[in-house]
Design a protein around this motif. Structure first.
Motif, short mmCIF file in Angstrom:
data_model
loop_
_atom_site.label_atom_id
_atom_site.label_comp_id
_atom_site.label_asym_id
_atom_site.label_seq_id
_atom_site.Cartn_x
_atom_site.Cartn_y
_atom_site.Cartn_z
N ALA A 1 -4.35 9.64 -7.26
CA ALA A 1 -5.10 9.48 -6.02
C ALA A 1 -6.24 10.48 -6.02
N VAL A 2 -7.38 10.08 -5.50
CA VAL A 2 -8.54 10.97 -5.46
C VAL A 2 -8.82 11.35 -4.01
N GLY A 3 -9.16 12.62 -3.78
CA GLY A 3 -9.45 13.08 -2.43
C GLY A 3 -10.80 12.61 -1.95
N ARG A 4 -10.85 12.22 -0.68
CA ARG A 4 -12.11 11.85 -0.03
C ARG A 4 -12.37 12.78 1.15
N GLY A 5 -11.95 14.03 1.00
CA GLY A 5 -12.01 15.00 2.08
C GLY A 5 -10.60 15.43 2.41
N PRO A 6 -10.43 16.44 3.26
CA PRO A 6 -9.09 16.92 3.61
C PRO A 6 -8.20 15.82 4.19
N HIS A 7 -7.02 15.66 3.61
CA HIS A 7 -6.00 14.71 4.10
C HIS A 7 -6.49 13.26 4.07
N ARG A 8 -7.37 12.96 3.13
CA ARG A 8 -7.92 11.61 3.01
C ARG A 8 -7.95 11.24 1.53
N TYR A 9 -7.42 10.06 1.18
CA TYR A 9 -7.26 9.70 -0.22
C TYR A 9 -7.75 8.27 -0.48
N TYR A 10 -8.13 8.06 -1.75
CA TYR A 10 -8.46 6.72 -2.24
C TYR A 10 -7.61 6.45 -3.48
N VAL A 11 -7.08 5.23 -3.58
CA VAL A 11 -6.29 4.81 -4.73
C VAL A 11 -6.76 3.43 -5.16
N GLU A 12 -7.10 3.27 -6.41
CA GLU A 12 -7.38 1.95 -6.97
C GLU A 12 -6.09 1.39 -7.55
N ILE A 13 -5.86 0.09 -7.38
CA ILE A 13 -4.64 -0.54 -7.86
C ILE A 13 -4.97 -1.79 -8.68
N HIS A 14 -3.96 -2.25 -9.40
CA HIS A 14 -4.07 -3.53 -10.11
C HIS A 14 -3.73 -4.68 -9.17
N PRO A 15 -4.30 -5.87 -9.37
CA PRO A 15 -4.00 -7.01 -8.49
C PRO A 15 -2.51 -7.30 -8.34
N GLU A 16 -1.72 -7.08 -9.39
CA GLU A 16 -0.29 -7.39 -9.30
C GLU A 16 0.47 -6.47 -8.36
N GLN A 17 -0.17 -5.38 -7.94
CA GLN A 17 0.49 -4.47 -7.00
C GLN A 17 0.35 -4.95 -5.56
N ILE B 1 0.84 -1.20 0.00
CA ILE B 1 0.00 0.00 0.00
C ILE B 1 0.87 1.25 0.00
N ASP B 2 1.89 1.28 0.85
CA ASP B 2 2.76 2.45 0.93
C ASP B 2 3.45 2.72 -0.41
N ALA B 3 3.92 1.65 -1.07
CA ALA B 3 4.58 1.82 -2.37
C ALA B 3 3.60 2.34 -3.42
N ALA B 4 2.41 1.78 -3.44
CA ALA B 4 1.42 2.21 -4.43
C ALA B 4 0.95 3.64 -4.15
N PHE B 5 0.85 4.00 -2.88
CA PHE B 5 0.41 5.35 -2.52
C PHE B 5 1.44 6.39 -2.94
N ALA B 6 2.72 6.09 -2.70
CA ALA B 6 3.78 7.02 -3.10
C ALA B 6 3.78 7.20 -4.61
N GLU B 7 3.62 6.11 -5.36
CA GLU B 7 3.59 6.21 -6.83
C GLU B 7 2.38 7.00 -7.29
N ALA B 8 1.21 6.74 -6.70
CA ALA B 8 -0.02 7.39 -7.14
C ALA B 8 0.01 8.89 -6.88
N ARG B 9 0.55 9.28 -5.74
CA ARG B 9 0.58 10.71 -5.41
C ARG B 9 1.59 11.48 -6.25
N GLY B 10 2.45 10.76 -6.93
CA GLY B 10 3.47 11.41 -7.75
C GLY B 10 3.04 11.67 -9.18
#
Length: 279
Positions: free
Chosen positions: A59-75, A45-54
Motif C-alpha cells: 500500500a502506498v501512502g497518500r498523506g497521513p492515514h490515507r492509502y492507495y492500493v492497486e489490485i488485480h481484476p480477480e480480487q 476491498i477490506d480483504a485486499a487492504f488487509a493483505e496489502a498492508r501486511g
C-alpha cells in the motif's frame, strides 16, 4: 450481471456525461448498482487492504492515514459487472473512443485521522488536452460506504481540468496562494453505495479530513484513450482461466498481461506531494 444494476430509474444518457465532463469535469450515475452489490465490493476491498498492508510495498501512502492500493481484476468479484455496466461502457466510448483501454483497478482508503490533502490533479496535463482540449482518460469511482460529512468527503473544483499553469508544482499542485480560488469553486460529494462517478483526474481536487472513526474506501477504475500512456503506471494482470471466462466485449478493452499465476502488486502509482500532511 448478478445483483447489479438497479431498475428504479433509467441511466443518464452518455451525452449528458460528456457535457458534464467537458464543463464541470465530473459526472455521476446514481443507483447504478444495488447497496448489496456495493457491500460485496467493500468485503473485497477490506480483504485486499488487509493483505496489502501486511507486506512491503503493498500500500502506498497518500498523506497521513490515507492509502492507495492497486489490485488485480480477480480480487474484485464484481469486476465484470463494473466494466460491463452499460453506463460505464457508454461513457468510456463517448469520451475516449471505441478502442478505450481499461488500465487501472484500485482503491483509496482515508482512515480515521486522515487530513486535508493539498489541492492537486493526478498527473500532468497531456499535450492532447492542452493543445486540442481533448480528454484522454477517465477515473470512475465507487464508494464502499454511504458518505457522511464527518468522513472527509471528496472535494472537487469544477472546470479546473483545463487549468494550464506553469507554476503548478510537479505540473500537478497549485500554489498555496491560489488555494482561495479552488476553495471558492469547491463542491463536496456525498455518494451512496451503488453510485458511480466519472471524472477527469485533471480536475483539481482533494480528499478532506476524516474526523469520524470510520474509513471511507473508494474503488477506482482507470480508463484511457488509445495512446494515453497511463497503463505504464500500473501492473494489473489476469490469469489465463480468468481471461478465458471474460466476455469478448470486456477482453477487447483489457490489454493487461495474461499470466499463469498472479504476483502481488508492489505499488508504484505515487503522487508526489500528497505525503506533505495537512494542506
Amino acid at each position: 450481471m448478478h445483483e447489479a444494476a438497479t431498475t428504479t430509474a433509467p441511466f443518464p444518457h452518455p451525452e449528458e456525461a460528456v457535457r458534464d465532463l467537458y464543463t464541470a469535469g465530473i459526472t455521476a450515475c446514481r443507483g447504478a448498482f444495488s447497496p448489496r452489490w456495493a457491500d460485496r465490493m467493500r468485503e473485497d476491498i477490506d480483504a485486499a487492504f488487509a493483505e496489502a498492508r501486511g507486506r512491503e510495498g503493498g500500500a502506498v501512502g497518500r498523506g497521513p492515514h490515507r492509502y492507495y492500493v492497486e489490485i488485480h481484476p480477480e480480487q474484485l468479484r464484481g469486476f465484470v459487472d463494473l466494466v460491463d455496466h452499460p453506463w460505464v461502457r457508454a461513457v468510456s466510448e463517448a469520451v475516449l473512443g471505441p478502442d478505450y483501454r481499461i488500465v487501472e483497478l484500485g482503491f483509496d482508503v482515508p482512515l480515521a485521522g486522515a487530513v486535508n490533502q493539498p489541492w492537486h490533479r493526478d498527473f500532468p496535463m497531456p499535450g492532447a488536452t492542452r493543445d486540442e482540449r481533448r480528454l484522454t482518460s477517465l477515473a470512475f469511482n465507487l464508494t464502499a460506504v454511504d458518505t457522511r460529512e464527518d468522513m472527509g468527503p471528496f472535494e472537487i473544483a469544477p472546470g479546473t481540468q483545463w487549468d494550464d499553469d506553469a507554476r503548478f508544482g510537479h505540473a500537478m499542485f497549485p500554489r498555496r496562494e491560489d488555494y482561495p480560488r479552488y476553495e471558492a469553486l469547491a463542491e463536496r460529494k456525498y455518494p451512496r453505495r451503488g453510485d458511480i462517478s466519472a471524472r477527469s483526474a485533471l480536475t483539481v481536487h482533494r480528499g478532506t479530513a476524516n474526523r469520524s472513526d470510520d474509513p471511507r474506501p473508494v474503488l477506482v477504475l482507470g480508463v484511457d484513450a488509445p495512446g494515453a500512456g497511463n497503463d505504464g503506471h500500473h501492473d494489473m494482470a489476469v490469469t489465463r482461466e480468468f481471461w478465458a471466462a471474460l466476455p469478448e466485449r470486456v477482453r477487447a478493452h483489457l490489454g493487461c498481461p495474461v499470466v499463469d499465476r498472479l504476483t502481488p502488486i508492489v505499488q508504484k502509482h505515487t503522487i508526489e506531494g500528497l505525503v506533505m500532511g495537512d494542506a
